[in-house]
Design a protein around this motif. Structure first.
Motif, PDB file in Angstrom:
ATOM      1  N   ILE A 173      -6.915  -1.720   2.792  1.00 30.52           N
ATOM      2  CA  ILE A 173      -7.115  -3.150   2.546  1.00 30.52           C
ATOM      3  C   ILE A 173      -6.115  -3.973   3.355  1.00 30.52           C
ATOM      4  O   ILE A 173      -6.470  -4.969   3.988  1.00 30.52           O
ATOM      5  CB  ILE A 173      -6.977  -3.456   1.043  1.00 30.52           C
ATOM      6  CG1 ILE A 173      -8.144  -2.844   0.271  1.00 30.52           C
ATOM      7  CG2 ILE A 173      -6.899  -4.955   0.803  1.00 30.52           C
ATOM      8  CD1 ILE A 173      -8.004  -2.962  -1.234  1.00 30.52           C
ATOM      9  N   PHE A 174      -4.852  -3.529   3.351  1.00 37.34           N
ATOM     10  CA  PHE A 174      -3.832  -4.273   4.099  1.00 37.34           C
ATOM     11  C   PHE A 174      -4.125  -4.246   5.596  1.00 37.34           C
ATOM     12  O   PHE A 174      -3.954  -5.262   6.287  1.00 37.34           O
ATOM     13  CB  PHE A 174      -2.453  -3.689   3.832  1.00 37.34           C
ATOM     14  CG  PHE A 174      -1.350  -4.430   4.522  1.00 37.34           C
ATOM     15  CD1 PHE A 174      -0.817  -5.574   3.966  1.00 37.34           C
ATOM     16  CD2 PHE A 174      -0.861  -3.993   5.747  1.00 37.34           C
ATOM     17  CE1 PHE A 174       0.190  -6.278   4.612  1.00 37.34           C
ATOM     18  CE2 PHE A 174       0.139  -4.688   6.400  1.00 37.34           C
ATOM     19  CZ  PHE A 174       0.678  -5.831   5.830  1.00 37.34           C
ATOM     20  N   SER A 312      -0.078  -9.474  -4.080  1.00 43.24           N
ATOM     21  CA  SER A 312      -0.991  -8.693  -4.913  1.00 43.24           C
ATOM     22  C   SER A 312      -1.453  -7.425  -4.201  1.00 43.24           C
ATOM     23  O   SER A 312      -1.613  -6.376  -4.828  1.00 43.24           O
ATOM     24  CB  SER A 312      -2.211  -9.540  -5.291  1.00 43.24           C
ATOM     25  OG  SER A 312      -2.945  -9.919  -4.130  1.00 43.24           O
ATOM     26  N   ILE A 313      -1.643  -7.495  -2.876  1.00 39.41           N
ATOM     27  CA  ILE A 313      -2.067  -6.322  -2.115  1.00 39.41           C
ATOM     28  C   ILE A 313      -0.982  -5.259  -2.148  1.00 39.41           C
ATOM     29  O   ILE A 313      -1.248  -4.071  -2.339  1.00 39.41           O
ATOM     30  CB  ILE A 313      -2.417  -6.724  -0.665  1.00 39.41           C
ATOM     31  CG1 ILE A 313      -3.553  -7.758  -0.655  1.00 39.41           C
ATOM     32  CG2 ILE A 313      -2.794  -5.505   0.166  1.00 39.41           C
ATOM     33  CD1 ILE A 313      -3.904  -8.288   0.719  1.00 39.41           C
ATOM     34  N   GLY A 314       0.274  -5.684  -1.968  1.00 39.51           N
ATOM     35  CA  GLY A 314       1.381  -4.737  -2.002  1.00 39.51           C
ATOM     36  C   GLY A 314       1.582  -4.121  -3.377  1.00 39.51           C
ATOM     37  O   GLY A 314       1.835  -2.914  -3.496  1.00 39.51           O
ATOM     38  N   LEU A 315       1.462  -4.933  -4.434  1.00 36.29           N
ATOM     39  CA  LEU A 315       1.662  -4.410  -5.789  1.00 36.29           C
ATOM     40  C   LEU A 315       0.573  -3.419  -6.176  1.00 36.29           C
ATOM     41  O   LEU A 315       0.849  -2.405  -6.831  1.00 36.29           O
ATOM     42  CB  LEU A 315       1.705  -5.574  -6.785  1.00 36.29           C
ATOM     43  CG  LEU A 315       2.949  -6.459  -6.726  1.00 36.29           C
ATOM     44  CD1 LEU A 315       2.823  -7.645  -7.667  1.00 36.29           C
ATOM     45  CD2 LEU A 315       4.204  -5.640  -7.062  1.00 36.29           C
ATOM     46  N   ILE A 316      -0.662  -3.700  -5.769  1.00 36.02           N
ATOM     47  CA  ILE A 316      -1.747  -2.752  -6.051  1.00 36.02           C
ATOM     48  C   ILE A 316      -1.501  -1.434  -5.331  1.00 36.02           C
ATOM     49  O   ILE A 316      -1.715  -0.353  -5.889  1.00 36.02           O
ATOM     50  CB  ILE A 316      -3.102  -3.367  -5.652  1.00 36.02           C
ATOM     51  CG1 ILE A 316      -3.499  -4.432  -6.674  1.00 36.02           C
ATOM     52  CG2 ILE A 316      -4.186  -2.300  -5.549  1.00 36.02           C
ATOM     53  CD1 ILE A 316      -4.798  -5.125  -6.375  1.00 36.02           C
ATOM     54  N   GLN A 317      -1.033  -1.518  -4.086  1.00 36.40           N
ATOM     55  CA  GLN A 317      -0.711  -0.291  -3.360  1.00 36.40           C
ATOM     56  C   GLN A 317       0.378   0.490  -4.082  1.00 36.40           C
ATOM     57  O   GLN A 317       0.310   1.725  -4.186  1.00 36.40           O
ATOM     58  CB  GLN A 317      -0.264  -0.622  -1.935  1.00 36.40           C
ATOM     59  CG  GLN A 317       0.110   0.613  -1.115  1.00 36.40           C
ATOM     60  CD  GLN A 317       0.366   0.292   0.339  1.00 36.40           C
ATOM     61  OE1 GLN A 317      -0.144  -0.678   0.867  1.00 36.40           O
ATOM     62  NE2 GLN A 317       1.154   1.122   1.003  1.00 36.40           N
ATOM     63  N   PHE A 318       1.387  -0.206  -4.601  1.00 36.06           N
ATOM     64  CA  PHE A 318       2.466   0.475  -5.314  1.00 36.06           C
ATOM     65  C   PHE A 318       1.954   1.181  -6.563  1.00 36.06           C
ATOM     66  O   PHE A 318       2.211   2.381  -6.764  1.00 36.06           O
ATOM     67  CB  PHE A 318       3.549  -0.543  -5.697  1.00 36.06           C
ATOM     68  CG  PHE A 318       4.583   0.012  -6.634  1.00 36.06           C
ATOM     69  CD1 PHE A 318       5.522   0.931  -6.188  1.00 36.06           C
ATOM     70  CD2 PHE A 318       4.607  -0.375  -7.974  1.00 36.06           C
ATOM     71  CE1 PHE A 318       6.483   1.446  -7.057  1.00 36.06           C
ATOM     72  CE2 PHE A 318       5.560   0.135  -8.841  1.00 36.06           C
ATOM     73  CZ  PHE A 318       6.488   1.055  -8.379  1.00 36.06           C
TER      74      PHE A 318
END
Length: 341
Positions: A173-174, A312-318
């Motif tokens: 996604i990123f 939000s993209i980074g937190l979902i990846q985490f």
């Protein structure tokens, strides 16, 4: 279907078809003078799977313990080609126009086809014995979906594919959203964006060419899979709090490390999980996973970015990757306990 074709007719035949399709693609582009022709010239892309076909050749010609290293070095070669090709293509278009550049692409693709026919063995797979004539006839169909889906029944194949999709989706996604993030969030100009993409490529080439081979020689595939997913989770956490492009450039180092190791290791593990006669089909399924991520990525990424921002993209990846990491770690600890008993 392309991977299945390679298993039936040979990896060299599949790679030759991919290169020949690229020749036709550039030739039609060079002669295109209407919008309709621009659409028609895209038809050969149905067979333009040069990277997966090259992976099939490399997989057939390498030993299983050397496979991840070989696949990563193949990615290094394609990375060099993309950087040099993009730069050369831009200069040729600027100096001589698009038609000349397309003709140059035709000549380059034809030369690649000659290299394939000259240097790659006709038979890349080891000879295998078939069961009986009925089984042979059943196997000869490229469009036999049961022959493709039966690979899911081999041990660890379904699990590894699910991990490849679930753990790879947030980073995918990123990647598909990066151009928008660079222009809107980091406020980069197109020229600066080009420099950043070149930095991406250089970091990836160094990791694929000089790091992955050393790691695979010392550590198991399962350990490296755990490492890549663990690093990816903290990359996502860092992305959630990035404020400027310099912080992002620093975060690119672990990001490209985790992506490169994850892709090389999962592809290697999947090809090791099936018979050598089916490695092409397996690599075709791996390529389909990447296409799936590129298909759903823009929709999910656009929704998250517009409504909740880049964090939000980074937190979902985490959270996704840390969950996968804990699952794999727990499964490994349970397996080790069983072996000790």
């Amino acid at each position: 279907m392309f991977g299945r074709f390679a298993d039936l007719f040979g990896a060299r035949t599949a790679l030759s078809l991919a290169c020949a399709s690229t020749v036709v693609f550039f030739l039609l582009l060079a002669t295109a003078d209407t919008p309709a022709m621009l659409f028609i010239h895209k038809i050969p892309t149905v067979f333009m799977h040069v990277l997966p076909a090259s992976q099939m050749v490399v997989t057939d010609l390498t030993k299983p313990e050397k496979r991840a290293d070989a696949l990563s070095k193949l990615g290094l070669c394609f990375g060099i080609g993309m950087i040099v090709g993009s730069t050369l293509g831009g200069q040729l278009s600027k100096l001589y126009g698009e038609k000349f550049t397309a003709c140059f692409g035709t000549a380059g693709s034809a030369f690649s086809l000659l290299l394939v026919l000259k240097f790659i063995p006709k038979n890349t797979k080891a000879e295998t014995t078939r069961g009986n004539t009925t089984d042979d006839n059943r196997r000869k169909s490229v469009f036999n979906l049961s022959e493709i889906t039966r690979l899911m029944k081999f041990p660890t194949v379904m699990q590894t594919l699910i991990i490849k999709i679930v753990a790879g989706l947030p980073s995918g996604i990123f990647q598909v959203m990066f151009s928008i993030i660079a222009l809107e969030f980091f406020k980069l100009q197109p020229e600066q964006n080009g420099y950043l993409m070149a930095y991406f490529g250089i970091v990836q080439m160094v990791i694929q060419g000089g790091v992955i081979g050393r790691l695979t020689a010392r550590y198991s595939d399962n350990s490296l899979l755990l490492l890549s997913i663990g690093v990816s989770s903290f990359v996502g956490l860092a992305q959630a709090y990035i404020q400027n492009v310099w912080q992002f450039c620093f975060n690119i180092l672990p990001m490209m490390f985790s992506l490169s190791v994850f892709n090389a290791i999962t592809d290697s593990m999947l090809t090791k999980s099936v018979p050598s006669s089916d490695t092409g089909t397996m690599l075709g399924l791996c390529a389909s996973v990447q296409s799936l991520l590129r298909t759903v990525g823009p929709t999910i990424g656009g929704f998250l970015y517009v409504n909740y921002g880049i964090s939000s993209i980074g937190l979902i990846q985490f959270f996704v990757n840390i969950a996968v990491f804990v699952y794999l770690l727990q499964r490994r600890l349970n397996k080790t306990a069983e072996q000790r008993k």
